[in-house]
Design an enzyme around this catalytic site. Structure first.
Site, PDB file in Angstrom:
ATOM      1  N   ASP A 130       0.416   5.116   1.050  1.00 12.27           N
ATOM      2  CA  ASP A 130      -0.356   6.216   1.626  1.00 12.27           C
ATOM      3  C   ASP A 130       0.310   7.538   1.277  1.00 12.27           C
ATOM      4  OD1 ASP A 130      -2.050   4.347   2.710  1.00 12.27           O
ATOM      5  OD2 ASP A 130      -1.079   4.349   4.678  1.00 12.27           O
ATOM      6  N   ASP A 145       0.834  -1.198   0.000  1.00 11.60           N
ATOM      7  CA  ASP A 145       0.000   0.000   0.000  1.00 11.60           C
ATOM      8  C   ASP A 145       0.869   1.250   0.000  1.00 11.60           C
ATOM      9  OD1 ASP A 145      -2.490  -1.469   0.265  1.00 11.60           O
ATOM     10  OD2 ASP A 145      -1.848  -1.878   2.323  1.00 11.60           O
ATOM     11  N   ASP A 160       2.691   7.082  14.949  1.00 10.68           N
ATOM     12  CA  ASP A 160       2.963   6.163  16.050  1.00 10.68           C
ATOM     13  C   ASP A 160       4.445   5.873  16.260  1.00 10.68           C
ATOM     14  OD1 ASP A 160       3.136   4.735  13.683  1.00 10.68           O
ATOM     15  OD2 ASP A 160       1.607   3.260  14.205  1.00 10.68           O
TER      16      ASP A 160
END
Length: 403
Positions: A58, A56, A135
């Site tokens: 982003d 993926d 995070d």
């Protein structure tokens, strides 16, 4: 990070350009043509820098969601709590997020804002502010493949160099803010073969009970990702050693305390990669784990009475409340386990007529039952060859559909 080290990582990213989805690059170009910033961020850059191929991509930008929607074709805004833009390209979805910042206390307490739902999630900021909201440091690296601009405000490149997984900010506070970070930290450290920073590891151990606050659907999502890890055994030991099992998978915690059962369970876990389970299919993942558990906790597979499991509260709790297995998935798994017995009776199969043989081979549970039978040892390599030959024979005898 020195300029020389930064150059090394830039060169790595240039070398990995073919692994960056061209559609992601086109979206970035489209935003930049409209005078916005746009970067690939998060797991994709992290994986490229450690030599993994991302799935993926982003994208982060200073364009507001409505502005992104106007400039990027086939895109739509999603989310109430955290507004994002999804851009559809064929069967792929690219997530585009506007830079966020932490809300100030006076903003959250103002009369205008106090009654707005999820307002704290939608204060837009700059790239540096957005970096510190993420995070882990290795997930806060931004890369613009058009200008080759590499942005790292949180020391993620240093942590990649030292192979360390470190949380951004105070570990205890970040865990209490979102307890699922406990599972993400353990999983990512195993995926990347990184060590968990000592302060984060201590915070995880001391706050393990917090994981109970993580909602079951998100825990389920993490378990699926855990069981896809190449080094799943090491990950399971980390979950046990850090007391995570105790609070959210007590059935496996009890199993790990029993050495013979633990070793039996891990024996089957080690065999999973060689048998060919489809780890993109949650049913196959959960079937492999659940059957391994049943085999480890019963003296012999013949003593597993699948009909009694529906009344076994401990087993039902393990599946439903600990792993998060859906009812339909569990029913499918139980039917599949029943189907294994039929695969052990080749002689009985050979006495059946062609129609019944074909129905048996085309049973939707056939392939998974074959894998589970190989896992347990109920079926041998010779049995596997027999059933594969029968499947091939049946397939070759089927008439080719007319076009």
């Amino acid at each position: 990070m020195t300029s020389d080290q930064n150059s090394i990582y830039l060169q790595k990213l240039r070398s990995a350009l073919d692994d960056i989805d061209p559609q992601a690059i086109n979206i970035i170009k489209r935003l930049k043509e409209a005078n916005f910033d746009a970067y690939i961020v998060g797991g994709a850059i992290r994986d490229l820098l450690v030599g993994l191929k991302p799935k993926d991509f982003d994208i982060a930008t200073n364009a507001l969601p409505n502005e992104v929607k106007k400039k990027v074709s086939y895109s739509f805004i999603i989310g109430r709590r955290f507004k994002l833009v999804h851009a559809r390209r064929g069967d792929k979805i690219f997530e585009i997020a506007t830079y966020r910042r932490e809300a100030k206390a006076e903003e959250l307490s103002s009369e205008v804002m106090i009654d707005l739902p999820f307002v704290e999630e939608n204060f837009f900021g700059n790239i540096e502010e957005d970096s510190f909201r993420r995070d882990f440091t290795v997930n806060a690296i931004f890369y613009d493949p058009v200008t080759e601009d590499l942005v790292d405000h949180c020391g993620g490149l240093n942590d990649i160099a030292s192979q360390t997984l470190r949380v951004i900010g105070n570990p205890t506070e970040r865990i209490k803010e979102d307890p699922i970070r406990i599972l993400r930290a353990i999983r990512l450290s195993q995926k990347l073969s990184f060590q968990i920073a000592s302060t984060l590891r201590e915070a995880i151990h001391q706050n393990a009970v917090e994981i109970q606050r993580g909602v079951l659907p998100r825990r389920r999502e993490e378990w699926i990702k855990f069981f896809r890890l190449a080094n799943i055994e090491s990950a399971l030991w980390d979950l046990f050693d850090l007391d995570i099992f105790k609070y959210v998978l007590p059935t496996l915690h009890e199993l790990f305390l029993n050495e013979p059962q633990r070793e039996e369970f891990l024996f089957y876990i080690r065999r999973l990669p060689s048998i060919g389970f489809d780890f993109n299919d949650p049913v196959e993942i959960f079937a492999a784990i659940i059957y391994s558990y049943l085999l480890a906790t019963h003296e012999h597979f013949l003593k597993i009475n699948i009909h009694n499991l529906s009344d076994d509260k401990k087993f039902q709790n393990f599946c439903k409340d600990e792993l998060g297995v859906f009812k339909a998935e569990q029913i499918s798994i139980e039917i599949t386990i029943q189907h294994i017995h039929g695969l052990t009776k080749k002689e009985s199969y050979l006495t059946k007529g062609e129609r019944r043989q074909k129905a048996f081979l085309n049973n939707p549970h056939f392939n998974l039952a074959l894998k589970l039978g190989l896992l347990s040892g109920e079926l041998t390599a010779s049995d596997f060859d027999f059933w594969m030959s029968e499947k091939q024979r049946q397939s070759s005898e089927d008439p080719t559909p007319k076009t």
